[in-house]
Design a protein around this motif. Structure first.
Motif, PDB file in Angstrom:
ATOM      1  N   VAL A  79       0.829  -1.201   0.000  1.00  0.00           N
ATOM      2  CA  VAL A  79       0.000   0.000   0.000  1.00  0.00           C
ATOM      3  C   VAL A  79       0.866   1.253   0.000  1.00  0.00           C
ATOM      4  N   THR A  80       0.239   2.371  -0.337  1.00  0.00           N
ATOM      5  CA  THR A  80       0.916   3.660  -0.334  1.00  0.00           C
ATOM      6  C   THR A  80      -0.023   4.694   0.283  1.00  0.00           C
ATOM      7  N   ASP A  81       0.532   5.830   0.669  1.00  0.00           N
ATOM      8  CA  ASP A  81      -0.263   6.899   1.299  1.00  0.00           C
ATOM      9  C   ASP A  81      -1.050   6.359   2.494  1.00  0.00           C
ATOM     10  N   PHE A  82      -0.408   5.528   3.278  1.00  0.00           N
ATOM     11  CA  PHE A  82      -1.048   4.903   4.442  1.00  0.00           C
ATOM     12  C   PHE A  82      -0.846   5.835   5.628  1.00  0.00           C
ATOM     13  N   SER A  83      -1.923   6.407   6.117  1.00  0.00           N
ATOM     14  CA  SER A  83      -1.844   7.473   7.114  1.00  0.00           C
ATOM     15  C   SER A  83      -1.477   6.949   8.498  1.00  0.00           C
ATOM     16  N   GLU A  84      -1.133   7.875   9.375  1.00  0.00           N
ATOM     17  CA  GLU A  84      -0.825   7.520  10.761  1.00  0.00           C
ATOM     18  C   GLU A  84      -2.047   6.906  11.444  1.00  0.00           C
ATOM     19  N   ARG A  85      -3.245   7.417  11.114  1.00  0.00           N
ATOM     20  CA  ARG A  85      -4.457   6.858  11.719  1.00  0.00           C
ATOM     21  C   ARG A  85      -4.730   5.449  11.222  1.00  0.00           C
ATOM     22  N   ALA A  86      -4.367   5.183   9.965  1.00  0.00           N
ATOM     23  CA  ALA A  86      -4.504   3.817   9.457  1.00  0.00           C
ATOM     24  C   ALA A  86      -3.589   2.874  10.224  1.00  0.00           C
ATOM     25  N   LEU A 100      -8.990  -3.136   5.939  1.00  0.00           N
ATOM     26  CA  LEU A 100      -8.711  -1.754   5.572  1.00  0.00           C
ATOM     27  C   LEU A 100      -8.602  -1.633   4.054  1.00  0.00           C
ATOM     28  N   VAL A 101      -9.337  -0.682   3.494  1.00  0.00           N
ATOM     29  CA  VAL A 101      -9.247  -0.389   2.066  1.00  0.00           C
ATOM     30  C   VAL A 101      -8.253   0.750   1.899  1.00  0.00           C
ATOM     31  N   ALA A 102      -7.154   0.461   1.228  1.00  0.00           N
ATOM     32  CA  ALA A 102      -6.067   1.426   1.082  1.00  0.00           C
ATOM     33  C   ALA A 102      -5.680   1.558  -0.387  1.00  0.00           C
ATOM     34  N   ARG A 103      -4.886   2.576  -0.676  1.00  0.00           N
ATOM     35  CA  ARG A 103      -4.358   2.732  -2.034  1.00  0.00           C
ATOM     36  C   ARG A 103      -3.211   1.740  -2.227  1.00  0.00           C
ATOM     37  N   GLN A 104      -3.280   0.982  -3.308  1.00  0.00           N
ATOM     38  CA  GLN A 104      -2.242  -0.005  -3.560  1.00  0.00           C
ATOM     39  C   GLN A 104      -1.000   0.647  -4.154  1.00  0.00           C
ATOM     40  N   GLN A 105       0.133  -0.011  -3.953  1.00  0.00           N
ATOM     41  CA  GLN A 105       1.352   0.436  -4.607  1.00  0.00           C
ATOM     42  C   GLN A 105       1.148   0.346  -6.122  1.00  0.00           C
ATOM     43  N   PRO A 106       1.366   1.445  -6.858  1.00  0.00           N
ATOM     44  CA  PRO A 106       1.095   1.422  -8.299  1.00  0.00           C
ATOM     45  C   PRO A 106       1.966   0.448  -9.082  1.00  0.00           C
ATOM     46  N   THR A 187      -8.413   5.514   2.402  1.00  0.00           N
ATOM     47  CA  THR A 187      -7.796   6.134   1.221  1.00  0.00           C
ATOM     48  C   THR A 187      -7.865   7.657   1.262  1.00  0.00           C
ATOM     49  N   GLY A 188      -8.746   8.210   2.079  1.00  0.00           N
ATOM     50  CA  GLY A 188      -8.907   9.661   2.147  1.00  0.00           C
ATOM     51  C   GLY A 188      -8.363  10.240   3.437  1.00  0.00           C
ATOM     52  N   GLY A 189      -8.649  11.507   3.663  1.00  0.00           N
ATOM     53  CA  GLY A 189      -8.159  12.185   4.845  1.00  0.00           C
ATOM     54  C   GLY A 189      -8.824  11.721   6.123  1.00  0.00           C
ATOM     55  N   THR A 190     -10.070  11.235   6.018  1.00  0.00           N
ATOM     56  CA  THR A 190     -10.821  10.777   7.189  1.00  0.00           C
ATOM     57  C   THR A 190     -11.221   9.319   6.998  1.00  0.00           C
ATOM     58  N   PRO A 191     -10.970   8.436   7.972  1.00  0.00           N
ATOM     59  CA  PRO A 191     -11.400   7.042   7.841  1.00  0.00           C
ATOM     60  C   PRO A 191     -12.919   6.950   7.747  1.00  0.00           C
TER      61      PRO A 191
END
Length: 215
Positions: A79-86, A100-106, A187-191
């Motif tokens: 994953v990428t862009d995995f936030s501190e809250r994630a 958890l639905v996250a952005r995958q590594q491209p 994936t966004g700013g808020t879970p």
């Protein structure tokens, strides 16, 4: 012909885990117990195997397969862009019934279905599942049922539905319950809670107070 192994027997369990890992490496399907329901698994990085998984379930590409991992550290490669809250959610609820639905590594060369650049990932709380995942690596795993049928809580129910489309069945006995994992989009700013399962919004807000609930 499908092979089945009784994981309550130490020898059978060792053999079954070895055979299951070998089957997945060959691009075949396996059934394994998790802490929620039984799952049908395949090599996440084999598009053909994932396609066979979806076909065995009678499931379309519009419902991509989640991925199970054997360790939180595996996330770094997926994953990428995995936030501190994630990460806070991972620390609090993994292994366990939180997806958890996250952005995958491209750069990842996989095809889980029409996931649109995301991946649904979970670390299950079940010793047999964890042993297989640590032996093989990340696996595409979906509930081991035909689409539209109840998710199986024991190996018999999974085998009755999936039969010889699966190479190896790992029988870990009945699962504790049939409550699915909760799904949170990070994936966004808020879970955002997409599905309340074993963990409800009040429980999750103990870790991420600003959690939103999808309408």
């Amino acid at each position: 012909m499908a092979r089945r192994y009784d994981c309550s027997d130490a020898t059978d369990r060792k053999t079954g885990l070895r055979e299951a890992a070998s089957a997945v490496r060959r691009g075949e399907l396996v059934v394994l117990p998790t802490d929620t329901v039984y799952g049908i698994g395949a090599d996440a990085f084999s598009p053909d195997a994932v396609g066979d998984l979806l076909e065995a379930k009678g499931r379309g590409r519009n419902m991509p397969s989640p991925v199970l991992v054997g360790s939180p550290s595996t996330l770094h490669g997926l994953v990428t862009d995995f936030s501190e809250r994630a990460w806070d959610l991972v620390d609090a609820y993994w292994p366990g019934a939180l997806t958890l639905v996250a952005r995958q590594q491209p750069s990842l060369a996989w095809d889980l279905g029409d996931a649109r650049g995301t991946v649904a990932v979970r670390m299950p709380l079940h010793p047999v599942a964890l042993e297989l995942l640590k032996e093989f690596g990340p696996m595409a795993v979906s509930s081991a049922n035909l689409t539209g049928h109840p998710s199986p809580q024991d190996c018999d129910a999974a085998q009755d539905m999936l039969g010889d489309s699966v190479a190896v069945y790992l029988d870990g006995g009945p699962t504790p319950d049939n409550v699915p994992s909760s799904i949170v989009d990070v994936t966004g700013g808020t879970p955002v809670l997409l599905r309340a399962g074993a963990l409800d919004a009040d429980e999750l807000r103990k870790v991420v107070p600003d959690l939103e609930v999808a309408s």
